[in-house]
Design a protein around this motif. Structure first.
Motif, PDB file in Angstrom:
ATOM      1  N   LEU A   1       0.755  -1.395   0.144  1.00 34.87           N
ATOM      2  CA  LEU A   1      -0.154   0.067  -0.243  1.00 34.87           C
ATOM      3  C   LEU A   1       0.921   1.461   0.056  1.00 34.87           C
ATOM      4  CD1 LEU A   1      -2.849   1.029   0.033  1.00 34.87           C
ATOM      5  CD2 LEU A   1      -2.916   0.879   2.674  1.00 34.87           C
ATOM      6  N   THR A   2       1.839   1.464   1.017  1.00 34.38           N
ATOM      7  CA  THR A   2       2.720   2.379   1.108  1.00 34.38           C
ATOM      8  C   THR A   2       3.670   2.611  -0.519  1.00 34.38           C
ATOM      9  OG1 THR A   2       3.292   2.416   3.554  1.00 34.38           O
ATOM     10  CG2 THR A   2       4.988   3.105   1.951  1.00 34.38           C
ATOM     11  N   ARG A   3       4.168   1.536  -0.982  1.00 30.93           N
ATOM     12  CA  ARG A   3       4.633   1.626  -2.136  1.00 30.93           C
ATOM     13  C   ARG A   3       4.066   2.281  -3.330  1.00 30.93           C
ATOM     14  NH1 ARG A   3       7.550  -2.768   0.469  1.00 30.93           N
ATOM     15  NH2 ARG A   3       5.914  -4.013  -0.060  1.00 30.93           N
ATOM     16  N   SER A   4       2.493   1.808  -3.335  1.00 29.54           N
ATOM     17  CA  SER A   4       1.729   2.387  -4.447  1.00 29.54           C
ATOM     18  C   SER A   4       1.432   3.681  -4.359  1.00 29.54           C
ATOM     19  CB  SER A   4       0.300   1.396  -4.138  1.00 29.54           C
ATOM     20  OG  SER A   4      -0.518   2.125  -3.303  1.00 29.54           O
ATOM     21  N   TYR A   5       1.859   4.441  -3.398  1.00 30.61           N
ATOM     22  CA  TYR A   5       1.628   5.776  -3.452  1.00 30.61           C
ATOM     23  C   TYR A   5       2.950   6.543  -3.937  1.00 30.61           C
ATOM     24  CZ  TYR A   5      -2.159   4.791  -0.080  1.00 30.61           C
ATOM     25  OH  TYR A   5      -3.228   4.261   0.644  1.00 30.61           O
ATOM     26  N   TYR A   6       3.655   5.963  -4.385  1.00 26.73           N
ATOM     27  CA  TYR A   6       4.926   6.554  -5.267  1.00 26.73           C
ATOM     28  C   TYR A   6       5.413   5.470  -6.043  1.00 26.73           C
ATOM     29  CZ  TYR A   6       9.030   9.486  -6.054  1.00 26.73           C
ATOM     30  OH  TYR A   6       9.806  10.385  -6.645  1.00 26.73           O
ATOM     31  N   PRO A   7       4.481   5.172  -7.309  1.00 29.96           N
ATOM     32  CA  PRO A   7       5.003   4.224  -7.973  1.00 29.96           C
ATOM     33  C   PRO A   7       6.131   4.475  -8.959  1.00 29.96           C
ATOM     34  CG  PRO A   7       2.681   5.109  -8.414  1.00 29.96           C
ATOM     35  CD  PRO A   7       3.347   5.944  -7.486  1.00 29.96           C
ATOM     36  N   GLY A   8       7.122   3.332  -9.004  1.00 31.65           N
ATOM     37  CA  GLY A   8       8.276   3.416  -9.630  1.00 31.65           C
ATOM     38  C   GLY A   8       9.468   4.164  -8.788  1.00 31.65           C
TER      39      GLY A   8
END
Length: 260
Positions: free
Chosen positions: A165-172
């Motif tokens: 979830l956290t990683r999805s907020y800054y894709p790439g």
């Protein structure tokens, strides 16, 4: 934006963003904490944001605020950091966040959405990054906002799910994430104690580390320290019988931030 710049500051000066609770203000958090006093001797800058909402809470539930460079309260705080760098001699490479309750939630949001800006965070009685949005969606609410499922500590996920979830907020994004101190009281009935373990699960996954040791009566009587990995990226402190919120431990925060 309120800012405290000591008369004798480092060049460039580390920046600590100190974020207030619901119903609070930047000046109120200035008065209720000792960061500015410590800045006088250690030479760092303190930013005290004030929430624009009528209730004084931070937007930690909209996709806009949760997502990198999408806008919202989180981007506004990042803009404050940029302003302090450009106008007050702040050190862009030494930016840190801390906060209580709603401010703790925002600290987690900033660490997740802007890991390229913040190097470390200290979270006093918050909830995991994205918890309010997830809970609102689960509850079928049209507009994400305050939700009892998350507030009461009933929003439970695996460490992998929280991390994703956290990683999805800054894709790439492929860089490192901030090191985190997580504080919570066992008798917190505003933001339930279950949020402590959920937040630790989230950041342990982000840093790919697991619990390695616990220590009673640390940093003081009634608290239990939980160390993850080698202790350089994630530590939790649980206060037995402590309510909402855990008292601020400013010196420990600064040590965690590397501000001697």
């Amino acid at each position: 934006m309120y800012i405290y710049v000591p008369s004798k500051k480092l060049t460039p000066a580390p920046i600590v963003v100190a974020i207030h609770y619901c119903t609070g203000t930047g000046p109120g958090y200035f008065s209720g904490s000792r960061y500015a006093t410590l800045a006088d001797t250690k030479g760092f800058i303190v930013i005290y944001p004030s929430s624009p909402s009528s209730g004084g809470c931070w937007d930690v539930s909209s996709k806009t605020s949760l997502t990198h460079d999408a806008g919202g309260d989180s981007k506004t705080i990042v803009n404050m950091v940029d302003y302090a760098v450009k106008n007050y001699g702040g050190d862009r490479d030494r930016v840190f966040a801390t906060g209580s309750s709603s401010g703790a939630m925002m600290t987690n949001v900033l660490a997740g959405a802007y890991p390229d800006v913040f190097k470390a965070g200290s979270v006093y009685s918050g909830v995991p990054d994205g918890c309010f949005y997830v809970s609102s969606a689960t509850a079928g609410m049209a507009t994400p906002g305050w939700n009892n499922e998350c507030a009461n500590g009933r929003s439970v996920k695996t460490a992998q799910q929280w991390g994703d979830l956290t990683r999805s907020y800054y894709p790439g994004y492929q860089g490192s994430y901030p090191k985190m101190l997580i504080w919570h009281g066992s008798s917190d009935y505003t933001l339930g104690y279950g949020n402590y373990q959920e937040t630790l699960k989230q950041w342990s996954n982000i840093h790919d580390i697991s619990l390695t040791s616990t220590k009673s009566n640390s940093p003081q009587g009634g608290y239990t320290q939980s160390t993850y990995g080698d202790g350089s990226q994630l530590i939790g402190y649980s206060g037995q019988g402590v309510g909402h919120t855990v008292p601020i431990h400013e010196e420990m925060d600064l040590e965690w931030f590397g501000i001697a």
